[in-house]
Design a protein around this motif. Structure first.
Motif, mmCIF file in Angstrom:
data_model
loop_
_atom_site.group_PDB
_atom_site.id
_atom_site.type_symbol
_atom_site.label_atom_id
_atom_site.label_comp_id
_atom_site.label_asym_id
_atom_site.label_seq_id
_atom_site.Cartn_x
_atom_site.Cartn_y
_atom_site.Cartn_z
ATOM 1 N N ASN A 1 36.505 -45.630 -7.677
ATOM 2 C CA ASN A 1 37.173 -44.372 -8.247
ATOM 3 C C ASN A 1 38.304 -44.755 -9.207
ATOM 4 O O ASN A 1 38.554 -44.151 -10.225
ATOM 5 N N ARG A 2 39.033 -45.565 -8.656
ATOM 6 C CA ARG A 2 40.352 -46.098 -9.413
ATOM 7 C C ARG A 2 39.683 -46.498 -11.014
ATOM 8 O O ARG A 2 40.380 -46.504 -11.917
ATOM 9 N N ARG A 3 38.558 -47.410 -10.982
ATOM 10 C CA ARG A 3 38.204 -47.882 -12.344
ATOM 11 C C ARG A 3 37.652 -46.779 -13.201
ATOM 12 O O ARG A 3 37.721 -46.869 -14.417
ATOM 13 N N GLN A 4 36.912 -45.761 -12.416
ATOM 14 C CA GLN A 4 36.366 -44.811 -13.147
ATOM 15 C C GLN A 4 37.537 -43.720 -13.867
ATOM 16 O O GLN A 4 37.442 -43.358 -14.857
ATOM 17 N N VAL A 5 38.629 -43.741 -13.174
ATOM 18 C CA VAL A 5 39.781 -43.061 -13.555
ATOM 19 C C VAL A 5 40.369 -43.636 -14.721
ATOM 20 O O VAL A 5 40.780 -43.140 -15.852
ATOM 21 N N GLU A 6 40.548 -45.055 -14.486
ATOM 22 C CA GLU A 6 41.056 -45.859 -15.585
ATOM 23 C C GLU A 6 40.201 -45.802 -16.817
ATOM 24 O O GLU A 6 40.727 -45.744 -17.787
ATOM 25 N N SER A 7 38.746 -45.579 -16.734
ATOM 26 C CA SER A 7 38.021 -45.455 -17.902
ATOM 27 C C SER A 7 38.036 -44.174 -18.606
ATOM 28 O O SER A 7 38.204 -44.113 -19.748
ATOM 29 N N LEU A 8 38.284 -42.944 -17.616
ATOM 30 C CA LEU A 8 38.229 -41.858 -18.400
ATOM 31 C C LEU A 8 39.704 -41.748 -19.028
ATOM 32 O O LEU A 8 39.742 -40.964 -20.143
ATOM 33 N N ALA A 9 40.729 -42.091 -18.216
ATOM 34 C CA ALA A 9 41.997 -42.102 -19.007
ATOM 35 C C ALA A 9 41.928 -43.023 -20.328
ATOM 36 O O ALA A 9 42.809 -42.476 -21.310
ATOM 37 N N ALA A 10 41.166 -44.143 -20.405
ATOM 38 C CA ALA A 10 41.250 -44.869 -21.690
ATOM 39 C C ALA A 10 40.494 -43.855 -22.835
ATOM 40 O O ALA A 10 40.855 -44.066 -23.828
ATOM 41 N N GLN A 11 39.554 -43.425 -22.327
ATOM 42 C CA GLN A 11 38.847 -42.514 -23.269
ATOM 43 C C GLN A 11 39.744 -41.208 -23.772
ATOM 44 O O GLN A 11 39.422 -40.884 -24.820
ATOM 45 N N ARG A 12 40.385 -40.832 -22.729
ATOM 46 C CA ARG A 12 41.528 -39.704 -23.058
ATOM 47 C C ARG A 12 42.440 -40.334 -24.186
ATOM 48 O O ARG A 12 42.719 -39.658 -25.193
#
Length: 511
Positions: free
Chosen positions: A183-194
């Motif tokens: 989940n941390r990696r998924q949040v990291e990915s979404l934050a980068a897309q943001r």
């Protein structure tokens, strides 16, 4: 609280020992020894004795203002850009995309916390009365036994149907410890897309401002070309009148008059295409301002009302990757792809879960949580994928391939960014030289044309000589007007290539 203690202990142990699998992201460094040209570029451009032909000086390491268009010192241009920022739908679309990306980050962060669900069920049942054995649904929370009453003692044993209610209320708490950081990696990915969307918004502002300024310059250039064409037509009409007078007096031949009539007709054909381009440019300006074609904007533009900025900022090559929003967006996409590798790796590892329920049931609602009604459960589980037909393996390989693709795209974006800056610098210097040459050519052609016309009026030269001088002057005049506008366009392109100063926008500087 006793049933919750084991769950709390498990959660604390899971969080203490969790780690994020996958490659750790590192910000790419600026290219070593980057520059804009193999040899040092001149720090000043050539000048020409005409409005818009002033020399421009490159000032190294000077910061770029966000409202760089104000350097053209045109209140009409400033007002048009601000109107476009308020009304152009591309800004609203980019802002909404950023909000969407941010909300997706918030939504994904919710998986770090337990989920709590409340559930209530109500049942009303009818038990048949013709059973041949005693039917006892059970002892309810209030201690009553729901045995159907006897309907008749004198006939065949028969009980009446039993109607009863059943209430169930429960609270379910579920938690999935992020042991391996999926989940941390998924949040990291979404934050980068943001972040990528944030840089897209910055690029939208820069692009819109550049398009508005470029359209205004195009309008000013077309108006100048139309005015120059009208001057050419007026000069041709004057020459034609002189030839007709000379023909009437017998000093010119009819063929000379016919040739001049053809030249005048040719000059007149230049006007409609320019007028069409002017109207289309006005349509573009209305659209950029968020208007329909029938909703005009009050601002109009002339080259004489635009001032060429005498000083231009020139960022250090190492700062280009920080200033260009397209490079920053490509870097954010690289970050997102890197995090997705961790997500794919974590999907191949054990998945832990903890679920607890607390509730009660009874045939009467007040007895749900009294003696005999309450119940609870605590379940811990672990799932290890063993065989899924190679799906997880190939997804992990696909994520690594996507990471390589993002890295290559980032590198290509960086190269393109440096190329854009180099192109605009070379264009600014070369077009300044071209304008200076075009001004000299126009002055020479005008002098030649004026002298030749005077000589023809007194009979020293024939008409063909005048026509040749006239054609040369007309071409030189139109070329000079176009070169004059090109210098303004080069300045716009340089500001855009250097990043447009988006980091100095008030909304961003306040963060």
């Amino acid at each position: 609280m006793k049933p919750a203690r084991p769950a709390l202990l498990v959660v604390c142990c899971a969080l203490a020992t969790s780690c994020a699998v996958g490659p750790r992201y590192h910000t790419p460094e600026a290219p070593a020894n980057a520059g804009y040209a193999p040899a040092p570029l001149p720090q000043s451009s050539a000048s020409a004795a005409i409005h818009g032909g002033e020399a421009q000086h490159l000032i190294s390491e000077r910061d770029i203002p966000f409202a760089w268009w104000e350097l053209f010192q045109s209140p009409a241009l400033n007002a048009l850009v601000e109107r476009a920022f308020r009304a152009n739908p591309t800004i609203a679309a980019a802002q909404a995309a950023l909000v969407q990306a941010q909300e997706l980050v918030y939504a994904q962060r919710g998986y770090f916390f337990p989920t709590i669900n409340a559930n209530y069920n109500f049942e009303r049942q009818k038990v048949p009365g013709n059973l041949t054995f005693d039917y006892v649904p059970g002892v309810e929370g209030n201690g009553d036994n729901l045995t159907p009453p006897v309907q008749s003692l004198t006939t065949t044993p028969h009980t009446a149907p039993l109607l009863y209610n059943f209430h169930t209320a429960q609270l379910t708490v579920g938690f999935v410890p992020d042991v391996f950081g999926a989940n941390r990696r998924q949040v990291e990915s979404l934050a980068a897309q943001r972040d990528a969307q944030r840089f897209q918004l910055a690029a939208t502002y820069i692009t819109l401002a550049s398009n508005v300024v470029a359209a205004a310059i195009q309008e000013a250039s077309l108006r100048a070309q139309i005015e120059a064409t009208r001057q050419i037509i007026a000069a041709d009409e004057k020459s034609l009148q002189i030839l007709r007078d000379q023909f009437r007096l017998g000093f010119a031949m009819r063929i000379d008059v016919a040739v001049q009539e053809a030249a005048l007709g040719q000059a007149r054909t230049l006007l409609p295409p320019l007028q069409k381009q002017l109207e289309q440019t006005r349509d573009l300006i209305r659209a950029l301002a968020g208007n329909l074609p029938n909703q005009d904007v009050p601002e109009t533009f002339e080259l004489d009302a635009l001032q060429l900025p005498p000083e231009l900022p020139l960022s250090l090559p190492a700062r280009i990757i920080e200033q260009r929003p397209d490079v920053r967006a490509a870097e954010a996409q690289l970050h997102a792809a890197n995090a997705q590798v961790g997500v794919a790796v974590a999907a191949m590892l054990p998945q832990f879960s903890i679920t607890g329920t607390l509730g009660g049931n009874a045939d009467e609602f007040p007895w749900i949580f009294r003696t005999g009604g309450p119940f609870w459960s605590l379940v811990g589980g672990v799932t290890q994928p063993l065989f899924e037909g190679g799906t997880l393996l190939h997804k992990e390989r696909a994520a690594r391939a996507a990471l390589k693709q993002a890295a290559a795209q980032y590198q290509g974006t960086v190269i393109t960014a440096y190329q854009n800056v180099a192109d605009t610098l070379h264009a600014s210097l070369s077009d300044a030289d071209a304008l200076a040459a075009d001004v000299r050519a126009e002055n020479s052609a005008r002098v030649t044309y004026d002298l030749t016309r005077r000589q023809m009026e007194v009979g020293y030269v024939n008409y063909l000589t005048l026509l040749s001088a006239q054609t040369a002057y007309q071409q030189a005049l139109l070329t000079r007007v176009q070169s004059q506008a090109t210098r303004y366009g080069d300045t716009v392109a340089l500001f855009q290539a250097l990043g447009g100063g988006w980091w100095n926008r008030k909304e961003i500087a306040a963060r």
